[in-house]
Design a protein around this motif. Structure first.
Motif, short mmCIF file in Angstrom:
data_model
loop_
_atom_site.label_atom_id
_atom_site.label_comp_id
_atom_site.label_asym_id
_atom_site.label_seq_id
_atom_site.Cartn_x
_atom_site.Cartn_y
_atom_site.Cartn_z
N VAL A 296 0.94 -1.31 -0.17
CA VAL A 296 -0.22 0.01 0.33
C VAL A 296 0.87 1.02 0.40
O VAL A 296 1.47 1.12 0.99
N SER A 297 0.56 2.19 -0.87
CA SER A 297 1.18 3.58 -0.70
C SER A 297 0.34 4.73 -1.07
O SER A 297 -0.96 4.72 -1.66
N ASN A 298 0.68 5.86 -0.04
CA ASN A 298 -0.12 6.69 0.01
C ASN A 298 0.16 8.09 0.93
O ASN A 298 1.44 8.26 0.59
N LYS A 299 0.23 9.34 0.00
CA LYS A 299 0.43 10.83 0.20
C LYS A 299 -0.96 11.35 0.90
O LYS A 299 -1.51 11.68 0.19
N ASN A 300 -0.38 12.24 2.04
CA ASN A 300 -1.94 12.82 2.39
C ASN A 300 -2.68 11.89 2.88
O ASN A 300 -4.04 12.86 2.04
N GLY A 301 -3.67 10.61 3.14
CA GLY A 301 -4.47 10.11 3.61
C GLY A 301 -4.32 9.17 4.54
O GLY A 301 -2.82 9.48 5.23
N ARG A 302 -5.35 8.59 5.60
CA ARG A 302 -5.21 7.43 6.18
C ARG A 302 -5.21 5.93 5.53
O ARG A 302 -5.50 6.20 4.15
N ILE A 303 -4.75 5.35 6.18
CA ILE A 303 -4.44 4.54 5.69
C ILE A 303 -4.92 3.41 6.63
O ILE A 303 -4.57 3.16 7.96
N ASN A 304 -6.67 2.79 6.92
CA ASN A 304 -6.94 1.80 8.05
C ASN A 304 -7.51 0.30 7.39
O ASN A 304 -7.11 0.19 6.39
N PHE A 305 -6.64 -0.61 7.87
CA PHE A 305 -6.55 -2.13 8.13
C PHE A 305 -7.55 -2.14 8.83
O PHE A 305 -7.10 -2.08 9.98
N GLY A 306 -8.14 -3.10 8.51
CA GLY A 306 -9.00 -4.19 9.66
C GLY A 306 -9.53 -5.61 9.12
O GLY A 306 -9.54 -5.52 8.07
N TYR A 307 -8.47 -6.78 9.55
CA TYR A 307 -8.65 -8.20 9.80
C TYR A 307 -8.45 -8.38 7.87
O TYR A 307 -8.89 -8.57 7.26
N ILE A 308 -7.70 -8.14 8.56
CA ILE A 308 -6.69 -8.20 7.09
C ILE A 308 -5.50 -9.94 7.44
O ILE A 308 -5.28 -10.02 8.45
N ILE A 309 -5.77 -11.19 6.48
CA ILE A 309 -4.17 -11.75 6.34
C ILE A 309 -3.40 -11.04 4.89
O ILE A 309 -3.28 -11.72 4.48
N GLY A 310 -2.18 -10.61 5.65
CA GLY A 310 -1.65 -10.92 4.72
C GLY A 310 0.06 -11.03 5.68
O GLY A 310 0.37 -11.20 6.82
N LYS A 311 0.46 -12.25 4.42
CA LYS A 311 2.23 -12.53 5.16
C LYS A 311 3.06 -11.94 5.57
O LYS A 311 3.78 -11.33 6.45
N ASP A 312 3.53 -10.82 3.99
CA ASP A 312 4.65 -10.31 3.93
C ASP A 312 3.12 -8.84 3.58
O ASP A 312 2.36 -8.72 3.04
N ILE A 313 3.64 -7.47 4.52
CA ILE A 313 2.92 -5.85 4.58
C ILE A 313 3.29 -5.04 4.50
O ILE A 313 4.49 -4.98 5.25
N ASN A 314 3.58 -4.51 3.63
CA ASN A 314 4.27 -3.43 3.32
C ASN A 314 4.01 -2.21 2.74
O ASN A 314 2.54 -1.97 2.11
N ILE A 315 3.77 -1.03 3.67
CA ILE A 315 3.36 0.11 3.39
C ILE A 315 4.23 1.35 3.63
O ILE A 315 5.53 1.44 4.22
N ASP A 316 4.59 2.18 2.33
CA ASP A 316 5.01 3.31 2.35
C ASP A 316 3.81 4.68 2.09
O ASP A 316 2.78 4.70 1.21
N ALA A 317 4.25 5.54 2.77
CA ALA A 317 3.00 6.77 3.33
C ALA A 317 3.83 7.62 3.54
O ALA A 317 5.02 7.84 3.41
N VAL A 318 3.46 9.08 2.55
CA VAL A 318 3.85 10.43 3.25
C VAL A 318 2.94 11.26 3.76
O VAL A 318 2.15 11.24 3.86
N ASN A 319 2.79 11.85 4.77
CA ASN A 319 1.84 12.23 5.45
C ASN A 319 0.89 11.77 5.97
O ASN A 319 0.17 12.66 4.99
N SER A 320 1.16 10.61 6.14
CA SER A 320 0.06 9.45 6.28
C SER A 320 0.03 9.19 7.56
O SER A 320 0.63 9.23 8.19
#
Length: 430
Positions: free
Chosen positions: A287-311
């Motif tokens: 997941v990649s985002n800029k100037n926003g919220r990142i919301n995860f709920g009830y996620i199944i993921g072996k490898d999770i990568n989040i790259d964000a700015v001002n988030s």
């Protein structure tokens, strides 16, 4: 400071006393003066106490500085006034920039206008982060609400053209690549064994077919935008309960919202709006985002990568092996993390700036913990029993801790956390 006796909630309650009930002889606050200041100013920002009460509390936690100043205590009074004025000026400045942005933004230069606005707020946050003013939250909420509401209404005067695309006979080798622009991507599950994409195009010209490029080559399905600029393309996608190979969702100035998808690889990219994932299941989730919220709920993921700015990143109820979450000027909050399938380890690498990091495992299992945490101008609280502290360093404004559970190597299940921020507290709770 490593607080082993009281949790942060207890600390907040100690410093949350109203001035009318304050008794310097009976009240005992175990926090450092710098941390007390942060919580008092945070309560002021949240409206829990008045500016006058905040100033008097600040004087109460460090009365020696007030009496040490010359005669009338003018410097102490000036310091109290400056703290309250600082928070008020930050609010005024943010509101002033918001009004200026709404008045002067031009759709053609929207990206540039947002970048300029966010740069101003980011600089303000760096300079005044110790006031815990939460400028990143205000930036995210303003920009995303501006995009999602009628303020971002340049497309409202354009005629909406709708198109529907269907992909039958979905199988596990399918790759789905969807692009939007100045619009959202919404994904939901349905009971049919096909993909349905409902697309809405808004443009000054009646040229939806020129803008959209839909193709299917064997198991690869692509829907892209041939043009950019003063157009809006948004999608509503319905997926079957079939695990596919790849799902890629890319937009800007629009929300990405996904319910119940299953894939080997999942990707969501946007800017100036939110990413909301609920019930996403993937071997690898990016997941990649800029100037926003990142919301995860009830996620199944072996490898999770989040790259964000001002988030701002908020993650709740997930099963994973590896989480790499990086942002800037936004807090990271993680709650209820469980092991992915039969993997005995959970690894977290969390990094931000000018904001807090909090991990609440709600862990009733028998796991060994290994923690490395680093921050500046703030505190580290590890509320995990039976820990051995290998390295504790507090030099100048820097605070660094390395610790692991007693007998860590003997545990079958392990949780390894690396957390790094600046001007923000780190709290990790078992």
């Amino acid at each position: 400071m490593i607080n082993a006796r009281l949790g942060k909630k207890d600390e907040i309650n100690v410093c949350k006393l109203k001035i009318s009930a304050w008794d310097e002889e009976e009240a005992v606050c175990i926090m450092s003066i710098s941390e007390e200041r942060m919580f008092i100013l945070k309560m002021l920002e949240e409206g829990k106490i008045t500016s006058e009460e905040a100033a008097r509390l600040l004087e109460a936690i460090d009365p020696d500085k007030g009496t040490a100043d010359s005669g009338s205590g003018f410097k102490a009074q000036q310091r109290k006034t400056n703290f309250a004025d600082e928070v008020s000026k930050v609010r005024d400045k943010l509101n002033e920039w918001k009004k200026e942005f709404k008045k002067n933004y031009n759709q053609k230069d929207f990206e540039r206008a947002v970048d300029e606005f966010s740069s101003k707020v980011e600089k303000l946050g760096k300079n005044l982060a110790y006031t815990t003013i939460g400028v990143a939250d205000k930036l995210v909420d303003f920009i995303s609400s501006f995009v999602e509401t009628n303020s971002f209404n340049v497309f409202g005067k354009y005629k909406a053209t709708n198109r529907v695309f269907e992909v039958p006979d979905v199988n596990e080798d399918m790759e789905l690549n969807i692009e939007a622009i100045n619009g959202h991507i919404l994904v939901k599950k349905h009971m049919e064994n096909k993909v349905i994409i409902r697309t809405t195009v808004k443009s000054p010209a009646d040229n939806a077919d020129e803008i959209l490029d839909f193709s299917r080559e064997e198991n690869k399905v692509t829907l892209k935008c041939n043009k950019i600029g003063n157009i809006s393309v948004s999608h509503e996608i319905f997926l079957p309960s079939v695990k596919v190979k790849n799902i890629s969702l890319v937009t800007k100035n629009g929300k990405v919202y996904v319910e119940d998808s299953i894939s080997e690889n999942f990707e969501a990219v946007t800017s100036n709006s939110n990413v909301d994932l609920m019930g996403v299941n993937g071997d690898k989730i990016n997941v990649s985002n800029k100037n926003g919220r990142i919301n995860f709920g009830y996620i199944i993921g072996k490898d999770i990568n989040i790259d964000a700015v001002n988030s701002v990143i908020e993650i709740r109820q997930i099963k994973t092996t590896n989480i790499n979450a990086s942002t800037r000027n936004g807090r990271i909050f993680i709650e209820n993390v469980h092991n992915h399938n039969d993997d005995p380890n959970i690894n977290m690498n969390l990094k931000t700036s000018s904001a807090d990091i909090k991990v609440n495992m709600n862990d009733m299992e028998k796991r060994g913990y290994k923690i490395k945490a680093q921050t500046t101008h703030a505190e580290i609280n590890l509320l995990i029993p039976e820990m051995t502290y290998r390295n504790i360093s507090k030099q100048m404004s820097s605070n660094f801790v390395e610790a692991d559970s007693d007998g860590y190597d003997d545990y079958i299940n392990k949780v390894n956390i690396v957390a790094e921020t600046t001007n923000g507290n780190i709290e990790i709770v078992k």
